[in-house]
Scaffold this active site. Structure first.
Site, PDB file in Angstrom:
ATOM      1  N   ARG A   1       0.838  -1.207   0.000  1.00 29.19           N
ATOM      2  CA  ARG A   1       0.000   0.000   0.000  1.00 29.19           C
ATOM      3  C   ARG A   1       0.875   1.261   0.000  1.00 29.19           C
ATOM      4  O   ARG A   1       0.424   2.340  -0.368  1.00 29.19           O
ATOM      5  CB  ARG A   1      -0.967  -0.014   1.193  1.00 29.19           C
TER       6      ARG A   1
ATOM      7  N   TYR B   1     -13.518  15.977 -17.560  1.00 25.45           N
ATOM      8  CA  TYR B   1     -13.856  14.554 -17.620  1.00 25.45           C
ATOM      9  C   TYR B   1     -15.036  14.304 -16.668  1.00 25.45           C
ATOM     10  O   TYR B   1     -15.075  14.848 -15.563  1.00 25.45           O
ATOM     11  CB  TYR B   1     -12.626  13.746 -17.201  1.00 25.45           C
TER      12      TYR B   1
ATOM     13  N   ASP C   1      -4.599  17.301 -15.599  1.00 23.08           N
ATOM     14  CA  ASP C   1      -4.867  15.945 -16.083  1.00 23.08           C
ATOM     15  C   ASP C   1      -4.331  15.867 -17.516  1.00 23.08           C
ATOM     16  O   ASP C   1      -4.859  16.496 -18.434  1.00 23.08           O
ATOM     17  CB  ASP C   1      -6.372  15.677 -16.023  1.00 23.08           C
TER      18      ASP C   1
ATOM     19  N   LYS D   1      -5.639   4.504 -20.060  1.00 19.27           N
ATOM     20  CA  LYS D   1      -5.802   4.977 -21.424  1.00 19.27           C
ATOM     21  C   LYS D   1      -4.501   4.782 -22.213  1.00 19.27           C
ATOM     22  O   LYS D   1      -4.062   3.674 -22.350  1.00 19.27           O
ATOM     23  CB  LYS D   1      -6.269   6.435 -21.397  1.00 19.27           C
TER      24      LYS D   1
HETATM   25  C1  LIG Z   1     -10.561   7.893 -17.895  1.00 18.47           C
HETATM   26  C2  LIG Z   1     -10.177   9.225 -17.391  1.00 18.47           C
HETATM   27  C3  LIG Z   1     -10.117   9.503 -16.021  1.00 18.47           C
HETATM   28  C4  LIG Z   1     -10.490   8.478 -14.986  1.00 18.47           C
HETATM   29  O1  LIG Z   1      -9.627   7.386 -15.033  1.00 18.47           O
HETATM   30  P1  LIG Z   1     -10.028   5.904 -14.565  1.00 18.47           P
HETATM   31  O2  LIG Z   1      -8.777   5.148 -14.821  1.00 18.47           O
HETATM   32  O3  LIG Z   1     -11.205   5.486 -15.398  1.00 18.47           O
HETATM   33  O4  LIG Z   1     -10.390   5.998 -13.118  1.00 18.47           O
HETATM   34  C5  LIG Z   1      -9.716  10.763 -15.628  1.00 18.47           C
HETATM   35  N1  LIG Z   1      -9.413  11.722 -16.511  1.00 18.47           N
HETATM   36  C6  LIG Z   1      -9.474  11.491 -17.842  1.00 18.47           C
HETATM   37  C7  LIG Z   1      -9.130  12.603 -18.780  1.00 18.47           C
HETATM   38  C8  LIG Z   1      -9.863  10.248 -18.333  1.00 18.47           C
HETATM   39  O5  LIG Z   1      -9.913  10.036 -19.646  1.00 18.47           O
END
Ligand SMILES: *Cc1c(COP(=O)(O)O)cnc(C)c1O
Length: 390
Positions: A57, A110, A182, A207
């Site tokens: 963790r 998002y 992000d 992603k």
């Molecule tokens: C998918 C996504 C998230 C969230 O990510 P998870 O892995 O699904 O929790 C946050 N920001 C963006 C821009 C995303 O495409």
């Protein structure tokens, strides 16, 4: 071990020594904890983000490999890998904010992040003001004494708006607040927000970084080692840590990120150009087209725009629904950033509960299709999309 009985010997498996050579790939340390010879070393390990490994963790050698790799790519001091992108976002927001604080976020966010910010406001008394992603004057005007951070996305979903990171991060710095970006859609190959003044960079490694639609993960990179250490202590309390096998899948995917991004960008550019000429398409929201609001800024800031954009079908909701049923190669699915091309019709799926007015307020039309372009051959993709448009 020969002195022990079988019940004991089955428990204590000998570990093969790896000496004089090293594994080529990152090994999966599928262990929840580590054993020590010296209790003093163990005590130190529990307090130091760069000390010996102690408990998964806190981090783990496989997870640390991923953290080092992405921190390096982003030009940050250190990183924390988490079990999902939302886990990384929440680790950072909850680690930085307390009730009574205020944050400024860009308007287009998002979906999961927008929901989280609304929840922070409603249940934790953390006020949120939304401003455009490219308006430092609006950011300055929204700032209050209790403002702690500005939250941005390099490229937004699904309209592919590009945030003016240099101007927004500079304004944040002058206001004495942190910039959190992000960078999921851009990846460090297209943009490194820390170079533009960001303090924290977030990723959904689900992603592009992993790229193969087989893992959920997240990561936060910190420009400053001190801030990393502070949030690392909070992350241990929160318990959003990445699992070693999931982290390993991300490091494995990361090895081909450059090749994949090149193809994602090229395929998206090709499809955007073809779609823009098609009579069934009313508009294409891709930053490389002069009609896109981020055209000028995008060309200045990014060498490519990734694989996600959207386009509006002239036939509205019914046309959107028909398109989803007609695609054969592209898959109707959520998520993005994998090798396969995925399509989604927000009006009838992710945003189905919204009225036409509410959709419009999110920049989404009833005929808007979001496409996450994969790495297939561009002509096969266009053949599929054009047959679905017909
Ligand atoms: C998918 C996504 C998230 C969230 O990510 P998870 O892995 O699904 O929790 C946050 N920001 C963006 C821009 C995303 O495409």
């Amino acid at each position: 071990m020969t002195e022990y009985r079988p019940e004991t010997r089955t428990v204590h498996i000998p570990q093969a020594p790896v000496e004089g050579s090293r594994p080529i790939t990152v090994p999966i340390y599928q262990t929840s904890g580590f054993t020590f010879d010296d209790p003093a070393v163990m005590a130190d390990a529990m307090e130091s983000p760069s000390g010996p490994f102690v408990y998964a963790r806190y981090t783990n050698p496989t997870v640390r490999s991923l953290e080092l790799a992405v921190a390096g790519l982003e030009g940050g001091a250190a990183a924390i890998a988490t079990g999902s992108g939302m886990g990384a976002i929440n680790t950072v927001l909850l680690g930085l904010l307390k009730p009574g604080d205020h944050l400024i976020a860009q308007r287009s966010l998002y979906g999961g992040t927008a929901a989280m910010l609304a929840d922070l406001a409603a249940r934790f008394g953390i006020a949120v003001t939304h401003v455009p992603e490219n308006d430092p004057a609006a950011l300055r005007a929204a700032a209050r004494p209790e403002t702690k951070l500005v939250y941005l996305e390099t490229i937004s979903n699904p309209m592919a708006l590009v945030a003016d990171l240099p101007a927004m991060c500079q304004a944040a710095r002058e206001l004495g607040i942190l910039s959190v970006v992000d960078n999921t859609f851009a990846t460090p190959l297209l943009c490194r927000p820390i170079e533009h003044g960001a303090d924290v960079v977030l990723h959904s490694t689900t992603k592009y970084l992993s790229g193969h639609t087989d893992v959920v993960g997240g990561l936060a990179v910190f420009a400053d080692a001190g801030l990393h250490e502070r949030i690392w202590h909070f992350a241990i309390e929160l318990g959003a840590a990445a699992d070693p096998f999931a982290a390993w899948l991300v490091t494995r995917g990361l090895q081909t990120l450059a090749l994949r991004m090149e193809r994602h960008c090229a395929n998206a550019a090709y499809l955007a150009a073809r779609l823009a000429e098609h009579p069934a398409v009313a508009a294409v929201h891709w930053p490389g087209l002069p009609s896109h609001p981020s055209y000028e800024l995008g060309r200045k800031l990014l060498p490519g725009f990734g694989g996600v954009f959207s386009f509006d079908l002239a036939g509205g909701r019914a046309a959107g629904e028909r398109f989803m049923k007609a695609v054969r190669l592209a898959l109707l699915a959520p998520s993005l950033g994998g090798v396969e091309t995925l399509v989604m019709h927000p009006a009838t799926t992710s945003h189905r509960s919204l009225t036409a007015e509410e959709l419009a307020a999110n920049g989404i039309g009833e005929g808007t299709v979001r496409i996450a372009v994969g790495i297939e051959h561009p002509e096969d993709l266009w053949a599929d999309v054009s047959q679905a448009l017909a």
